[in-house]
Structures are given as C-alpha cells and as structure tokens.
Design a protein around this motif. Structure first.
Motif, mmCIF file in Angstrom:
data_model
loop_
_atom_site.group_PDB
_atom_site.id
_atom_site.type_symbol
_atom_site.label_atom_id
_atom_site.label_comp_id
_atom_site.label_asym_id
_atom_site.label_seq_id
_atom_site.Cartn_x
_atom_site.Cartn_y
_atom_site.Cartn_z
ATOM 1 N N LEU A 189 31.658 44.492 58.548
ATOM 2 C CA LEU A 189 30.250 44.530 58.131
ATOM 3 C C LEU A 189 30.014 43.675 56.895
ATOM 4 C CD1 LEU A 189 28.962 48.241 58.312
ATOM 5 C CD2 LEU A 189 27.835 46.232 59.244
ATOM 6 N N LEU A 190 30.917 43.837 55.906
ATOM 7 C CA LEU A 190 30.728 43.142 54.627
ATOM 8 C C LEU A 190 30.945 41.638 54.778
ATOM 9 C CD1 LEU A 190 32.439 45.754 52.305
ATOM 10 C CD2 LEU A 190 30.033 45.097 52.266
ATOM 11 N N ALA A 191 31.934 41.248 55.576
ATOM 12 C CA ALA A 191 32.172 39.806 55.779
ATOM 13 C C ALA A 191 30.950 39.157 56.420
ATOM 14 C CB ALA A 191 33.408 39.599 56.654
ATOM 15 N N THR A 192 30.361 39.867 57.404
ATOM 16 C CA THR A 192 29.159 39.348 58.074
ATOM 17 C C THR A 192 27.974 39.334 57.118
ATOM 18 O OG1 THR A 192 29.988 40.280 60.142
ATOM 19 C CG2 THR A 192 27.683 39.637 60.107
ATOM 20 N N LEU A 195 35.582 42.721 45.821
ATOM 21 C CA LEU A 195 35.801 42.401 44.403
ATOM 22 C C LEU A 195 36.825 41.277 44.197
ATOM 23 C CD1 LEU A 195 34.550 43.215 41.776
ATOM 24 C CD2 LEU A 195 36.326 44.946 41.477
ATOM 25 N N PRO A 196 38.010 41.319 44.868
ATOM 26 C CA PRO A 196 38.939 40.187 44.700
ATOM 27 C C PRO A 196 38.337 38.852 45.156
ATOM 28 C CG PRO A 196 40.073 42.053 45.696
ATOM 29 C CD PRO A 196 38.613 42.393 45.680
ATOM 30 N N LEU A 197 37.528 38.897 46.244
ATOM 31 C CA LEU A 197 36.872 37.670 46.715
ATOM 32 C C LEU A 197 35.950 37.105 45.635
ATOM 33 C CD1 LEU A 197 35.647 38.056 50.422
ATOM 34 C CD2 LEU A 197 37.349 36.477 49.537
ATOM 35 N N PHE A 198 35.144 37.987 45.049
ATOM 36 C CA PHE A 198 34.210 37.582 43.991
ATOM 37 C C PHE A 198 34.979 36.982 42.808
ATOM 38 C CE2 PHE A 198 32.341 38.650 39.872
ATOM 39 C CZ PHE A 198 31.114 38.004 39.954
ATOM 40 N N LEU A 199 36.025 37.691 42.358
ATOM 41 C CA LEU A 199 36.767 37.252 41.171
ATOM 42 C C LEU A 199 37.500 35.933 41.410
ATOM 43 C CD1 LEU A 199 38.187 40.704 40.012
ATOM 44 C CD2 LEU A 199 36.453 39.337 38.837
ATOM 45 N N ALA A 200 37.961 35.709 42.646
ATOM 46 C CA ALA A 200 38.663 34.451 42.959
ATOM 47 C C ALA A 200 37.666 33.298 43.072
ATOM 48 C CB ALA A 200 39.443 34.605 44.260
ATOM 49 N N MET A 221 53.561 53.405 50.964
ATOM 50 C CA MET A 221 54.143 52.119 51.348
ATOM 51 C C MET A 221 53.384 51.508 52.528
ATOM 52 S SD MET A 221 58.202 51.498 52.124
ATOM 53 C CE MET A 221 58.265 52.557 53.586
ATOM 54 N N ALA A 222 53.046 52.344 53.517
ATOM 55 C CA ALA A 222 52.373 51.843 54.727
ATOM 56 C C ALA A 222 50.956 51.369 54.429
ATOM 57 C CB ALA A 222 52.351 52.935 55.792
ATOM 58 N N VAL A 223 50.217 52.130 53.591
ATOM 59 C CA VAL A 223 48.835 51.732 53.245
ATOM 60 C C VAL A 223 48.866 50.489 52.350
ATOM 61 C CG1 VAL A 223 46.683 52.432 52.122
ATOM 62 C CG2 VAL A 223 47.947 54.085 53.499
ATOM 63 N N LEU A 224 49.826 50.461 51.434
ATOM 64 C CA LEU A 224 49.972 49.320 50.521
ATOM 65 C C LEU A 224 50.166 48.015 51.299
ATOM 66 C CD1 LEU A 224 50.478 48.945 47.299
ATOM 67 C CD2 LEU A 224 52.841 48.627 47.975
ATOM 68 N N ASP A 225 50.938 48.087 52.390
ATOM 69 C CA ASP A 225 51.258 46.878 53.145
ATOM 70 C C ASP A 225 50.074 46.310 53.921
ATOM 71 O OD1 ASP A 225 54.383 45.781 53.887
ATOM 72 O OD2 ASP A 225 54.115 47.350 52.404
ATOM 73 N N ILE A 226 48.990 47.108 54.088
ATOM 74 C CA ILE A 226 47.771 46.560 54.712
ATOM 75 C C ILE A 226 47.208 45.480 53.797
ATOM 76 C CG2 ILE A 226 45.389 47.065 55.423
ATOM 77 C CD1 ILE A 226 46.273 49.973 55.929
ATOM 78 N N GLN A 227 47.164 45.787 52.481
ATOM 79 C CA GLN A 227 46.468 44.933 51.515
ATOM 80 C C GLN A 227 47.379 43.936 50.809
ATOM 81 O OE1 GLN A 227 43.212 44.984 50.768
ATOM 82 N NE2 GLN A 227 42.524 46.802 51.846
ATOM 83 N N ILE A 228 48.696 44.184 50.848
ATOM 84 C CA ILE A 228 49.595 43.439 49.952
ATOM 85 C C ILE A 228 49.617 41.934 50.225
ATOM 86 C CG2 ILE A 228 51.801 43.593 51.215
ATOM 87 C CD1 ILE A 228 52.996 44.564 48.436
ATOM 88 N N SER A 242 35.344 47.887 49.087
ATOM 89 C CA SER A 242 35.285 47.495 47.673
ATOM 90 C C SER A 242 36.539 46.715 47.279
ATOM 91 C CB SER A 242 35.096 48.719 46.767
ATOM 92 O OG SER A 242 36.085 49.699 47.027
ATOM 93 N N ALA A 243 37.697 47.075 47.912
ATOM 94 C CA ALA A 243 38.944 46.345 47.636
ATOM 95 C C ALA A 243 38.936 44.964 48.303
ATOM 96 C CB ALA A 243 40.144 47.148 48.125
ATOM 97 N N PHE A 244 37.969 44.731 49.199
ATOM 98 C CA PHE A 244 37.828 43.435 49.880
ATOM 99 C C PHE A 244 36.871 42.523 49.103
ATOM 100 C CE2 PHE A 244 34.899 41.186 52.889
ATOM 101 C CZ PHE A 244 35.780 40.212 53.350
#
Length: 541
Positions: free
Chosen positions: A436-439, A312-317, A45-52, A308-310
C-alpha cells in the motif's frame, strides 16, 4: 495455583499434541525458562532476517550484478516461504515433537543462512533465501506456542511480553544491525551472524525440553490438499503484494496471474478446511470474536510495524542522504526503550482491562506516525528522536495485549493453530502495508509534483528570480551562460521533486496513523480480558 481452562476437546481425535501441558504448576523450572528464552531468540532471529537485507541491498545487488527490481525478489522469496511454513508448524510439531522440530529447523536455517552469504548470482541468492525463510519462519509461531504450552497462566503475561519484544524490536533493529555489519565486515556477515543466536537456541532447546515420540504416520494422513491450496494462496498473495507496485499492478499479466492464483488458493484452503475432519490448521478459530478482533489488530500492527520501518529508512536515505549506519541510529530509538517498558506493561495487563491498555498503545503508535507526517527536507536525527521514543512506548501496549486477546479461551489442542494464524496475519499485514505504502508513495509523488509544477512555472515571477539568481551563481563559478541556465533549471526541478517526495512520505505516515486509529474501533468488539495473575485464575473470560 492459578486455574486454567483446559477443556477436553470433544472429537479431538487422534492428534492431541504431545506437548499439551498437564495443568502446569505455578513454579516454573529453570529448564522451562531456558526453553522459552531459546524460543524467543529464534523468533527474534527469524523476524530480524526479513528486514536485515534492506540496508545492505545496494551492496548485495552490486556483487550479484542485479538490478533494483530484480533485487526485490531477495526479500519476496524469504517472505513467501515464511508465510507458507507458519501455518504448517502445528502439523510438524505433532509429527516430530517440539524439541526435535525446533532443533532441526534451526540447524537447517543456519546452513541456508551461510549459503546466502556464499551466493554467486541472483538465482542462487533467491533460492537460498527461500529455503532460509521456510526453515526460519517456523521459529516465529513456535515461540508463542512454547509460552502457551509450557508456562502456567500466571506466568504467560511475562512470556508474552518477551514474545511481543521479538515482534516489535526485530523490525526496528534489522536495518540497524544490517547496516552496521555491512559497513564493518561486508554484506555476507549479515547472514553469518545468525550462527550466534542459532547455536544458543539449539543448546537451550536441547537442555530445556524433553524428548518426545515421533508420529511420522501423521504425515501420511495429513491434509495435503489443504496444504497445497494454502501454499498456493498465501504464496501467490505475497508475490502479488510484494511485486505489484514495481509492475504497475493490474496493467501487468504477471500480477493478474498471481492475483487469480491467490483467490483460487485461499478459497480452496477455506473449502478443504471446512470439509476435513482434521484440517492441518483450525480456520474455525476465526469464528471466535476475540480471536477475529485480535487477527484484525495483528494485521494492522503488521502494517504499522513493517510500514513505518519501510518508509523512514527510505526517507532518510533519499532526502537527507543518510548512510545505513546513520539510519540505524535513528531507527534504534523505536526499539531500545521497549526493553524497559515491556515488564511494566506485563504487570499492568493482569490488573487493567487489556482493551484500555491496547487503546493507549494504538494512540501512542498512531500519534508517533502523525508526528512524522509533518517532515520537511531538513528533518533528521534530532527532529525524529521524540517520535521514535513515542512509538517505542506505544508498541509494547499493543503487542502484549494483542497476544492476550488472541489466546484467551483457546483450547490446548488449538494453541499451535492460534499461534500460527495470528503470526501469519501479522506478516501478511506487513506485506499489505508495504505494498500500500509503496503504491501511495509513487502516486502521491506524481500528484504533488504536478501540483507544485502548477505554481513553479517559467511565467511565475518568483521562479524567474530564482532561476536568474542560480544562473548568475553558476556563471560566477566559471560556467558559460547556456550551461549555467540549464544547470539552474535542473536545480529548480530537483527542488520540486524533492519537495514532492517529502510530501508523499508525509502522506504515507498519515495513512499508517489512520489504519492504527481505525483499529481502536475494532478492538472494542472483543470481550474484556485481563492476563491471569499469580494470585488466581485471572480475569480472562
């Protein structure tokens, strides 16, 4: 019965935790399994809420009348509070007892989750998210501590397998669940849904763990100076990483200030920890070779998981224009197969050198990122399915063995410290990876735009032909020649930008793959470890 190396710590002093198991028997009661399962639910639940909030951010910002840049603080506030509380869980468990602390912090987490759903403006949302992170963050290391403290060595591989699932499944499922709930019930539902696992967790802990004596006097003798430096250092470092790219890093006085505060805080924490007889968390564990290697791996794994969870959704959107639910359907495949792989990995971990298993996992995880490093503008669900499944196969091999390396040879009194530090570094790795990836995405998009722009000029014959064809097409649709020429130019410019972004995303996946492959070298600095099996003391040495 499996032997377990519980050394009596010399000079351990007055704070030996009440929950250190008195040589647990091989037979584990249903109550204990219930408590462990409840702990896992909390970590998930705690890890999920970082990304949710990621997939619902646009809706949240619209309701709260906030800009995209301001909205980044919704995630940053949660991460800052979470990373500060993780190292403090060992102290709080000694003060309140594991049962009372877990039930209390979960109850508060549910209250603050509900308040997030009722947030009326951006400052209220940021405040409630911070309080949510401070109460939820404790649940992550507590799950690992429960496994180490309550299960005998022969059952820990199973416990760690379930813990590994919470760490890898949650980042994959967060955007999926968030997008699904937002689309069906509106964005506040992503916070209200926490009541389901939260109440199950409180019930499971209430039944599964015995009451313990409180030791409130420890609050008065605690290393509050060390805690202050830790909070200053980790909090400032997280803000520096999360906000750096949007504020142009060291061109911003804001970022320079937080970089300086991070250095002061972290140095102060190390110094006070080294000079105190009873620090609130034992930083000396970093001196153990296996633990140091596991920490480096944990940080890299955080970069890989959250990175990778950051991307891929950016690319797909941005490129194919997927909706949050469609993005969720793609990302889901990085999570679901793990449910079937993890029990198999748990069995193997007691028979095969964990360094070999971890290497195999890193090769698969890194390989899946390389598979994503050759995307184009037409890449979608079908082309990404295989890479997501390869990622799901690799992650359990890394997460489970990483836990075995980290906890190998740790004395019972240091288990809460070890659990806190390993989970703290994974979250920190996630923040570093995303920063790093955003930069990299920003810089590489500028680079590729410039390079493509050198070829696509008004003087190039192919460009002139393309512009003429587009202009004719727009004139055919009823636009005048000047407007049609302008629209043709914009269309070509959009294609150039799109291709530059696709190349930048590919570079991002190359970067993640490089980090994961580099970790294979670090891994082999650690000792040979096997998870203890039911037949005996196992091969951990």
């Amino acid at each position: 019965m499996a032997s377990t190396t519980i050394d009596t710590p010399g000079g351990g002093g007055t704070h030996t935790p009440a929950f250190v198991p008195p040589a647990p028997s091989e037979k584990v009661s249903g109550r204990t399994w219930l408590a462990v399962a409840a702990g896992m639910l909390g970590a998930f639940m705690a890890v999920l809420d970082i990304q949710i909030t990621n997939s619902s951010l646009k809706d949240i910002l619209g309701t709260l009348s906030a800009t995209q840049e301001e909205g980044s603080w919704i995630a940053t506030a949660y991460l800052v509070a979470e990373i500060i509380v993780i190292p403090m869980t060992g102290l709080f468990v000694r003060v309140f007892g594991m049962r009372a602390y877990m039930m209390g912090t979960t109850a508060l987490f549910l209250v603050f989750s509900t308040l997030c759903g009722f947030a009326w403006n951006l400052p209220s949302m940021i405040a409630f998210r911070m309080l949510q992170g401070f109460t939820g963050g404790a649940l992550i290391p507590m799950a690992m501590t429960l496994v180490m403290a309550k299960l005998p060595p022969s059952k820990r591989a199973t416990g760690m397998a379930i813990f590994g699932l919470t760490a890898t499944l949650a980042p994959s499922m967060g955007p999926t669940l968030g997008g699904y709930l937002s689309e069906l019930y509106g964005w506040p539902s992503i916070f209200y849904i926490n009541w389901v696992p939260g109440l199950l967790l409180i019930g499971g802990i209430a039944v599964g763990l015995d009451k313990e004596k409180r030791n409130l006097s420890l609050l008065f003798t605690a290393d509050w100076l060390g805690i202050f430096f830790m909070a200053l250092g980790l909090g400032s470092l997280t803000i520096f990483l999360e906000e750096g790219n949007t504020k142009d890093w060291f061109d911003s006085a804001f970022i320079k200030t937080f970089a300086a505060l991070a250095i002061i805080g972290l140095l102060g924490w190390v110094v006070t920890s080294a000079t105190r007889k009873q620090p609130f968390v034992n930083l000396g564990l970093y001196g153990k070779r296996n633990f140091a290697a596991a920490t480096a791996l944990s940080m890299a794994m955080g970069m890989g998981l959250y990175g990778s969870a950051f991307i891929l959704p950016l690319f797909l959107a941005q490129i194919p224009g997927y909706s949050p639910m469609q993005i969720g359907e793609v990302i889901m495949w990085a999570g679901l197969p793990q449910l079937f792989i993890m029990p198999f990995v748990a069995k193997l971990s007691s028979k095969i050198d964990n360094r070999i298993l971890c290497t195999f996992g890193l090769l698969l995880f890194g390989g899946s990122c390389l598979m994503n490093a050759y995307m184009d503008a037409t890449t979608g669900y079908d082309q990404l399915l295989l890479s997501q499944i390869v990622r799901a196969l690799g992650q359990p091999f890394v997460m489970l063995t990483l836990s075995n390396f980290a906890m190998n040879g740790i004395q019972p009194k240091d288990m809460p410290s070890a659990s806190s530090l390993i989970n703290m570094t994974r979250n920190l790795g996630g923040s570093i990876g995303i920063a790093l990836l955003a930069t990299a995405l920003t810089n590489r998009e500028h680079f590729h735009s410039a390079r493509i722009g050198e070829s696509v000029t008004g003087f190039a014959l192919a460009t002139q032909e393309r512009l003429d064809a587009l202009t004719s097409s727009f004139i055919g649709k009823g636009f005048d020649s000047a407007t049609a020429a302008d629209m043709a130019l914009k269309a070509v410019d959009n294609v150039v930008r799109r291709e530059a972004y696709v190349m930048a995303y590919n570079d991002g996946f190359f970067l993640v793959a490089a980090v994961l492959f580099a970790c294979i070298g670090v891994l082999w600095f650690s000792d040979k470890v096997k998870a203890p099996s039911a037949g005996g003391g196992g091969g951990a040495h």
